[in-house]
Design a protein around this motif. Structure first.
Motif, PDB file in Angstrom:
ATOM      1  N   ALA A 167     -10.543  -5.230  10.582  1.00 25.62           N
ATOM      2  CA  ALA A 167     -10.518  -6.695  10.633  1.00 25.62           C
ATOM      3  C   ALA A 167     -11.106  -7.276   9.355  1.00 25.62           C
ATOM      4  O   ALA A 167     -10.609  -8.283   8.823  1.00 25.62           O
ATOM      5  N   GLU A 168     -12.135  -6.625   8.837  1.00 30.14           N
ATOM      6  CA  GLU A 168     -12.746  -7.101   7.590  1.00 30.14           C
ATOM      7  C   GLU A 168     -11.805  -6.948   6.402  1.00 30.14           C
ATOM      8  O   GLU A 168     -11.843  -7.750   5.468  1.00 30.14           O
ATOM      9  N   ARG A 169     -10.961  -5.930   6.417  1.00 23.73           N
ATOM     10  CA  ARG A 169     -10.098  -5.629   5.281  1.00 23.73           C
ATOM     11  C   ARG A 169      -8.664  -6.090   5.496  1.00 23.73           C
ATOM     12  O   ARG A 169      -7.771  -5.783   4.684  1.00 23.73           O
ATOM     13  N   GLY A 170      -8.414  -6.818   6.568  1.00 17.96           N
ATOM     14  CA  GLY A 170      -7.045  -7.212   6.899  1.00 17.96           C
ATOM     15  C   GLY A 170      -6.336  -7.951   5.776  1.00 17.96           C
ATOM     16  O   GLY A 170      -5.139  -7.768   5.545  1.00 17.96           O
ATOM     17  N   HIS A 171      -7.072  -8.789   5.048  1.00 16.99           N
ATOM     18  CA  HIS A 171      -6.455  -9.570   3.971  1.00 16.99           C
ATOM     19  C   HIS A 171      -5.998  -8.689   2.818  1.00 16.99           C
ATOM     20  O   HIS A 171      -5.186  -9.130   1.991  1.00 16.99           O
ATOM     21  N   GLU A 172      -6.470  -7.451   2.753  1.00 20.89           N
ATOM     22  CA  GLU A 172      -6.091  -6.551   1.673  1.00 20.89           C
ATOM     23  C   GLU A 172      -4.814  -5.778   1.982  1.00 20.89           C
ATOM     24  O   GLU A 172      -4.303  -5.054   1.131  1.00 20.89           O
ATOM     25  N   LEU A 173      -4.293  -5.928   3.203  1.00 19.61           N
ATOM     26  CA  LEU A 173      -3.123  -5.163   3.602  1.00 19.61           C
ATOM     27  C   LEU A 173      -1.833  -5.975   3.590  1.00 19.61           C
ATOM     28  O   LEU A 173      -0.741  -5.404   3.677  1.00 19.61           O
ATOM     29  N   SER A 174      -1.947  -7.291   3.513  1.00 15.28           N
ATOM     30  CA  SER A 174      -0.756  -8.139   3.525  1.00 15.28           C
ATOM     31  C   SER A 174      -0.714  -9.021   2.289  1.00 15.28           C
ATOM     32  O   SER A 174      -1.725  -9.644   1.931  1.00 15.28           O
ATOM     33  N   ARG A 175       0.421  -9.095   1.638  1.00 14.24           N
ATOM     34  CA  ARG A 175       0.588  -9.931   0.467  1.00 14.24           C
ATOM     35  C   ARG A 175       0.535 -11.396   0.880  1.00 14.24           C
ATOM     36  O   ARG A 175       1.280 -11.809   1.793  1.00 14.24           O
ATOM     37  N   PRO A 176      -0.314 -12.200   0.275  1.00 14.45           N
ATOM     38  CA  PRO A 176      -0.394 -13.619   0.639  1.00 14.45           C
ATOM     39  C   PRO A 176       0.956 -14.299   0.464  1.00 14.45           C
ATOM     40  O   PRO A 176       1.687 -14.040  -0.501  1.00 14.45           O
ATOM     41  N   LEU A 177       1.271 -15.206   1.370  1.00 13.85           N
ATOM     42  CA  LEU A 177       2.542 -15.912   1.280  1.00 13.85           C
ATOM     43  C   LEU A 177       2.639 -16.753   0.022  1.00 13.85           C
ATOM     44  O   LEU A 177       3.724 -16.982  -0.505  1.00 13.85           O
ATOM     45  N   SER A 178       1.503 -17.221  -0.460  1.00 16.35           N
ATOM     46  CA  SER A 178       1.487 -18.070  -1.649  1.00 16.35           C
ATOM     47  C   SER A 178       1.245 -17.270  -2.908  1.00 16.35           C
ATOM     48  O   SER A 178       0.911 -17.831  -3.945  1.00 16.35           O
ATOM     49  N   HIS A 179       1.372 -15.934  -2.818  1.00 16.01           N
ATOM     50  CA  HIS A 179       1.060 -15.065  -3.950  1.00 16.01           C
ATOM     51  C   HIS A 179       1.937 -15.404  -5.149  1.00 16.01           C
ATOM     52  O   HIS A 179       3.163 -15.523  -5.027  1.00 16.01           O
ATOM     53  N   ALA A 180       1.324 -15.545  -6.270  1.00 15.75           N
ATOM     54  CA  ALA A 180       2.064 -15.837  -7.493  1.00 15.75           C
ATOM     55  C   ALA A 180       2.226 -14.570  -8.301  1.00 15.75           C
ATOM     56  O   ALA A 180       1.367 -13.703  -8.306  1.00 15.75           O
ATOM     57  N   GLY A 181       3.322 -14.451  -8.995  1.00 15.07           N
ATOM     58  CA  GLY A 181       3.544 -13.286  -9.839  1.00 15.07           C
ATOM     59  C   GLY A 181       4.462 -12.294  -9.181  1.00 15.07           C
ATOM     60  O   GLY A 181       4.804 -12.401  -8.006  1.00 15.07           O
ATOM     61  N   PRO A 182       4.905 -11.267  -9.903  1.00 13.74           N
ATOM     62  CA  PRO A 182       5.920 -10.335  -9.399  1.00 13.74           C
ATOM     63  C   PRO A 182       5.397  -9.260  -8.483  1.00 13.74           C
ATOM     64  O   PRO A 182       6.158  -8.608  -7.796  1.00 13.74           O
ATOM     65  N   GLY A 183       4.075  -8.983  -8.509  1.00 12.90           N
ATOM     66  CA  GLY A 183       3.573  -7.827  -7.753  1.00 12.90           C
ATOM     67  C   GLY A 183       2.944  -8.184  -6.437  1.00 12.90           C
ATOM     68  O   GLY A 183       2.865  -9.322  -6.053  1.00 12.90           O
TER      69      GLY A 183
END
Length: 305
Positions: A289-305
């Motif tokens: 639960a603490e690391r959940g944000h590290e497993l999904s690409r943010p919807l607003s992610h900028a850039g190609p990766g």
């Protein structure tokens, strides 16, 4: 059962779950000769045969099947003793944890050090194999799965979501015609799983993206697929938390193709009542639960990766 001790029955259960004397011996930290002697002694005490010996190993007889329930009740009672009390004997409790390859990499890198510090009296056995283990034979105590188990004496709970995307090297993409939509994908070369070896419905990525896509380079290993994509052999579907660390990889159709999957924790209901098993499950749930944000690409992610 009045004349039977837990010391006898743990050998019995180990053989039931491992299917072979040698594997049961390794799990118990003893020799196969000792395990065989204990099983013989137990059969003599009960005046019945508990196992059929065959080329596949040891299979419980009907009498053995009946004994399993009683033995597991004793195991359950023993498991209610706090884990810390095993420090008096200096013996660690074995725990077999099965997981997909990708999760195994995540666990070993980010969770294993904290796990070892939190549970110094657990002897952890990690199984990272791309196939379904037999839950009924207890080939694993806790399994991390891609789909929940909905039948039998098992309970699955959601751990964490993660996203997957189409990836290719920038150099590979420069040699391709423009890709504007999923309709442009079937004519391109893809890296993916071997169809008949897809062990969970959630791994059928390519068919979900476009039904006409077929992989030209196939492997049962996600890390072999990653290597093929990094080597410029095609486009592949990779977890964001794995692929994002490689700057040479670029997401293809980042706004059009985004797959979300879930890791589930599955465990036999009899094991869940044990205090130390509940502690392990609580650890995994909290840390993920603490690391959940590290497993999904943010919807607003900028850039190609």
């Amino acid at each position: 059962m009045a004349n039977l001790s837990w010391d006898d029955l743990q050998f019995f259960l180990a053989v039931v779950r491992e299917g072979q004397l040698s594997r049961a011996a390794r799990q118990l930290g003893t020799s196969h000769v000792t395990v065989s002697r204990r099983i013989d002694r137990l059969e003599q005490a009960l005046n019945t045969r508990l196992f059929e010996r065959n080329p596949r190993g040891y299979e419980p007889t009907p009498a053995g099947q009946r004994l399993i329930e009683a033995a597991e009740r004793m195991e359950q009672a023993a498991g209610l003793i706090p884990l810390e009390q095993s420090a008096a004997t200096g013996q660690a409790r074995p725990l077999r944890l099965a997981m997909p390859e990708g999760f195994g990499s995540l666990f070993s890198t980010h969770l294993l050090p904290a796990f070892a510090a939190e549970f110094p009296l657990i002897s952890l056995e990690l199984i990272t194999m791309p196939q379904v283990l037999s839950l009924s034979r207890r080939e694993a105590d806790i399994s991390i799965t891609l789909d929940p188990v909905t039948s039998g004496p098992y309970r699955s709970e959601r751990l964490v979501d993660y996203t997957l995307h189409l990836y290719a090297t920038r150099e590979h993409l420069r040699g391709l015609p423009p890709i504007a939509s999923p309709e442009d994908l079937p004519r391109l070369r893809f890296v993916g799983y071997i169809e008949e070896m897809i062990f969970a419905p959630g791994l059928d990525y390519l068919g979900e993206i476009h039904p006409a896509i077929r992989a030209g380079v196939k492997s049962s290993s996600i890390f072999n697929q990653l290597a093929a994509v990094r080597g410029g052999l095609g486009i592949g579907v990779l977890p964001w938390y794995i692929a994002a660390k490689y700057p040479e990889l670029q997401i293809v159709l980042p706004e059009r193709v985004r797959l979300t999957r879930t890791y589930w924790l599955t465990c036999h209901r009899d094991l869940r009542v044990m205090q130390w098993v509940r502690a392990v499950i609580g650890f995994l749930s909290a840390r993920l639960a603490e690391r959940g944000h590290e497993l999904s690409r943010p919807l607003s992610h900028a850039g190609p990766g």
